[in-house]
Design a protein around this motif. Structure first.
Motif: not given
Lengths: 808, 225
Positions: A555-574
């Motif tokens: 991704s052009m705007m990569g994030i620095d993930l400290k903990d947890g998982e990347l979000p799943i698109i279109s989840s029931e609760v975003f």
């Protein structure tokens, strides 16, 4: 009699000029730093308070900002919003004074064939948030009155050498228009001159702001008369507001008004608003944080330096007393009372302190303070308009210094008066034995090694004081080193893209076409402001096309993930990612479902992971998810190419602002360069003090061992073997000192960061291995470097005199 | 065989108003195995002579031959090496390192001379009658015992010459006698030449030769049985 004794003591002190100089310098540095920081803190506090005042000279800062995050309001809507605000005003004590609408747009400015992103304000002569022309050389001219006039911000005029009557070309999404410069002034939104969302002061030629007449900006943006996107609300006087840096709510009444307005305006159809007080205004909040930081830091830094001076005086006086033990013993034998002996040793540090303070005051008042304010002018770009530093800071600093100096001298003075003549004459006062447990622990070691260890820790109190002062001295260096490292990490621009093109809502198609034509890769980005529910503090909310980690480079705007998982698109609760600062301030955590406000819309989100490295409180959405809620697709387009991207006029005219990574990097390099001077000075100061402390202790350790070292020399001990013993001792002290310096630096750096960080500016310190090695290594290096000095002292020892001393 | 040969040895100190002639032309030969006592009033020059012999001090003029070789006088480290290789020194106040045990005090000198020999160190302590005190610290033994440790330390690196400046000056007469007896037996068993500076005429009984000195000059030099 006591006068003669004091004179004798002064002459003795004069004989040890180097040590005397070091101690005076320590006091000088403490007072100098205190006055310099104090003057800085005083002046910028007064400036902060007076500049924003609701009077003729001040800018009359608004108390509430109501912003349209998705577009513009027409004249009728903004008038009706002001009317509604008046009707719904919920406070009896805070009186509504004014409500004014403004148009503030992103755009571009051309100067000398170069374009730069810009913010344009449409400001007629209003009552609130006026263009400011302080009585100072910085500013001149008048307000823009006609549609082809502009007031250029002082920062821009200075950086680009723009003068009155020059012509500048502007863009705000609808073609280039020329304007005549009729004024050079300042505006509260840009006192701290940085691009929106950035904390780095903008480099000249990368960002511009200007203040047109309302008509002039409407012409530039091709909008109808009376169009606005911001409503400024002024309350009579200056109401208290909730400070982001405290847990307490200092402005419950203003907060209650804002919440009521959020509800009332949020219920209106087709109206989306973001409402905040001055804490939500980046430039204003940054300056307030700077003032607060200066006020908080100044006692720490001054206190620290003066305490180091105190410890150095304490140790130096102890050494002086030791070297004068025989003289004191003679005086005691001759019947001089203890009080007379003590008196001199109390007066001496006071004289040293007084002299050091005097130099410190002169340097601080005439050099340090003005220098700090000059630095402020250089970095912040705000002219220092006040010269109101109170002389009380001189008294405060000198009194603190003298108290510490006085207490540093009391114990050595008491020790001097308690010396037993017979013990001194027998040399017993020079004999110090390590503790029995240390002797047992080292019993199996070779005698030289055993002696090295035992003599290193023969005086645990002095060693503890040395480590304490060394730790404090290295705190200055270590903290600066760690903070510089963290600042570089945080300020470093994102390397994933070359340019960010800001567009009017949903204007991405033309940019995509441009990108495809020019063989440039792109990603769409949606930025939107938001707040936690029931809380006015703002989030920066990103909707990313692809949420990926920096390491993956997907991704052009990569994030620095400290903990947890990347979000799943279109989840029931975003699903979203939040930054670690949000975790710190809101106590939100992975798996939690929390409600946020996007304008007037409430949205429940689930936190899937935590990111790090963001200075502002940030939430990352999938763009598609966020877009569904706010009804906008894109606010900017990120462009990336393996070759340099040429920002052509076509792209400029399609955009309402362009930020290139190269410009951000230039700005960062400039700020780092500007700060290097002061940071290096602080580093050098810390190192100098650490060296002085270590020098004092190690030289004292050797001096105290004249008895045993001279004995060994008389018995034929070679200098190189004694040198190895000294080296072992210095290594031992350096190693322990280095470890303490690392821990002290880390502790203090974190303490300082804790006192600085707040909702709008959050960062952590993560020391790197190389930083730790640098801090520890410097202490060990200094200790080792002092070994030749010790050897030289032993080499130059007058053995005949020593033998005479010992024999007598 | 001659161990020390001094010819017209002078040590003058330039003071602001005058020149002090601490040693004013000393001619002296000392044979191996001799135990010499230097007697004289305060300021007579006896300690200066001892300092010149030990290469602590540099003579202003004259020659000093030790074991057939000229003693270095220009370079501090060469003088230290000369002391390490040839000289043992016993101080009035013992000068034991308080942080080290009795045994460690001897081992330290051996280690610094690069000749560590623990058996010899223990044997020396037996020689001075302190084999039961090897793990005790100086502060835990008497002054006389400390001086005996100092004697053991001074001969630990097998010096050719042992020097003592008022080495019994800090002891009572009974202890002085014990210490001197120890010293004599140590010198005899180790075949060490000794020179002691003292005010105490009673120590003459432990010497083989007595030299009296005054105003920087030898005024008498006699062998004693």
């Amino acid at each position: 009699m006591s006068m003669l004794l004091t004179k004798r003591l002064m002459r003795s002190l004069w004989r040890t000029k180097l040590r005397l100089f070091a101690v005076v310098m320590m006091v000088t540095i403490g007072v100098f730093a205190g006055i310099s920081f104090g003057m800085y803190a005083n002046v910028i506090t007064d400036m902060y308070d007076e500049t924003y005042l609701d009077d003729e000279d001040g800018v009359n800062l608004p108390d509430i900002w109501i912003k349209n995050p998705v577009g513009n309001w027409n004249q009728t809507t903004s008038d009706s919003l002001c009317k509604l605000i008046e009707e719904e005003w919920s406070s009896n004590t805070l009186k509504l004074e004014n409500c004014e609408s403004r148009l503030i747009l992103s755009g571009l400015m051309y100067h000398a064939n170069e374009s730069m992103s810009a913010i344009w304000h449409g400001i007629d002569e209003g009552n609130i948030d006026r263009v400011w022309f302080p009585k100072h050389d910085c500013c001149s001219g008048r307000l823009a009155e006609s549609a082809d006039e502009i007031v250029i911000d002082y920062h821009v005029a200075k950086g680009l050498e723009i003068q009155l009557n020059d012509t500048v070309s502007l863009i705000a999404g609808h073609g280039k228009v020329d304007y005549n410069v009729v004024g050079i002034g300042l505006h509260s939104n840009h006192f701290y001159f940085a691009e929106p969302g950035s904390i780095i002061p903008a480099e000249a030629g990368t960002f511009a702001t200007g203040y047109l007449s309302a008509e002039g900006l409407e012409k530039l943006a091709n909008v109808s008369s009376g169009t606005s996107n911001t409503i400024l609300v002024d309350i009579k006087g200056t109401p208290s507001y909730n400070l982001l840096s405290t847990d307490k709510n200092e402005g419950p009444e203003l907060e209650s008004i804002i919440q009521n307005l959020t509800l009332s305006l949020g219920n209106l159809e087709d109206i989306s608003v973001i409402i905040h007080d001055r804490s939500g205004q980046e430039s204003v909040e940054f300056l307030r944080a700077d003032v607060e930081g200066a006020k908080k830091t100044y006692p720490y830094v001054t206190g620290m330096i003066v305490v180091i001076a105190g410890v150095t005086i304490f140790l130096s006086l102890q050494r002086l007393i030791q070297s004068q033990a025989k003289e004191i013993a003679v005086l005691r034998t001759l019947g001089i009372p203890r009080a007379s002996i003590m008196q001199g040793y109390i007066i001496a540090p006071l004289v040293i302190g007084g002299f050091g303070s005097l130099i410190g005051v002169l340097l601080g008042w005439y050099v340090g303070g003005p220098g700090m304010l000059g630095f402020y002018e250089e970095i912040i770009g705000l002219p220092i308009l006040l010269d109101t530093a109170s002389s009380s800071i001189i008294f405060e600093n000198v009194i603190i210094a003298m108290i510490i100096v006085f207490f540093s001298g009391i114990r050595p003075a008491w020790q001097a008066s308690r010396l037993q003549p017979l013990e001194v004459f027998r040399g017993k006062n020079e004999i110090r034995i390590s503790s029995r447990s240390i002797q047992k622990l080292t019993a199996k070691l070779p005698a030289t090694l055993g002696l090295t260890i035992r003599s290193s820790i023969r005086k645990p109190i002095r060693l503890a004081f040395t480590f304490f002062a060394l730790g404090l001295s290295m705190v200055l260096f270590g903290t600066m080193l760690m903070m510089m490292g963290s600042m570089e990490d945080i300020f470093s621009p994102n390397d994933g893209y070359d340019a960010q093109i800001f567009i009017p809502p949903d204007g991405e198609e033309e940019i995509i076409n441009w990108a495809n034509t020019n063989n440039v890769e792109y990603e769409l980005l949606l930025q939107y402001p938001g707040t936690p529910q029931g809380d006015n503090r703002q989030f920066l909310i990103y909707g990313l096309d692809k949420i990926e980690t920096k390491e993956s480079q997907l991704s052009m705007m990569g994030i620095d993930l400290k903990d947890g998982e990347l979000p799943i698109i279109s989840s029931e609760v975003f699903q979203v990612l939040i930054d670690e600062g949000t975790v710190e301030f809101l106590d939100w955590n992975i798996g939690d479902q929390e409600t946020i406000m996007l304008g007037s819309t409430q949205l429940k989100v689930e936190i899937s992971g935590i990111t790090k490295g963001e200075m502002q409180r940030t939430i990352y959405f999938h763009r598609a998810d966020l877009s569904q809620i706010v009804g906008i697709n894109t606010t900017s387009v990120l462009l990336s190419s393996s070759e340099d991207i040429t920002i052509d006029s076509e792209l400029e005219e399609l955009s309402i602002g362009i930020t290139t990574t190269e410009d951000l990097r230039k700005s960062m390099d400039t700020i780092m360069e500007q700060q290097q001077g002061i940071l290096y000075s602080m580093n050098a100061l810390g190192l100098l003090m650490a060296f002085a402390v270590l020098f004092n202790t190690l030289v004292m350790n050797i001096a105290e061992r004249d008895f045993e070292l001279s004995t060994l020399r008389v018995l034929g001990a070679p200098i190189n073997k004694l040198g190895v013993m000294l080296l072992g001792e210095h290594l031992f002290i350096g190693f322990i000192g280095g470890i303490i310096a690392c821990f002290a630096s880390l502790f203090m750096a974190n303490l300082m960061i804790e006192s600085f960080v707040q909702w709008a500016f959050y960062f952590t310190i993560e020391p790197t291995f190389s930083q730790i090695i640098t801090i520890g290594g410097i202490v060990v290096g200094m200790a080792i470097a002092l070994t030749p000095l010790g050897m030289w002292r032993i080499y130059k020892m007058n053995l005949i005199e020593k033998i005479k001393d010992i024999s007598q | 065989m001659t161990l020390i040969e001094l010819k017209n040895l002078k040590r003058h100190y330039e003071m602001s108003s005058e020149t002090v002639k601490a040693l004013d032309g000393i001619d002296l030969k000392i044979e191996e195995g001799e135990r010499v006592i230097l007697l004289g009033p305060s300021g007579s020059g006896k300690t200066t002579l001892l300092n010149c012999i030990s290469a602590l001090d540099i003579p202003t003029d004259g020659s000093y031959i030790f074991g057939g070789k000229t003693v270095p006088r220009d370079k501090s480290e060469q003088m230290t090496t000369f002391r390490r290789e040839n000289i043992g020194y016993v101080f009035q106040f013992f000068n034991l390192l308080q942080d080290l045990t009795v045994l460690e005090n001897i081992l330290l000198i051996q280690e610094l001379s690069g000749e560590k020999d623990q058996d010899r160190a223990i044997n020396l302590l037996k020689l001075v009658g302190l084999e039961d005190e090897i793990d005790r610290f100086p502060a835990e033994i008497s002054g006389g015992q400390q001086q005996r440790v100092a004697i053991a330390r001074s001969i630990a690196k097998k010096p050719k010459l042992l020097l003592g400046d008022e080495l019994t000056g800090n002891l009572d007469s009974e202890t002085s006698t014990k210490v001197m007896n120890t010293l004599v037996s140590a010198c005899e068993s180790e075949k060490i030449t000794a020179i002691f500076v003292t005010h105490d005429e009673s120590l003459i009984q432990f010497a083989t030769r007595v030299i009296r000195i005054d105003s920087g000059k030898i005024i008498s030099d006699e062998k004693v049985s």
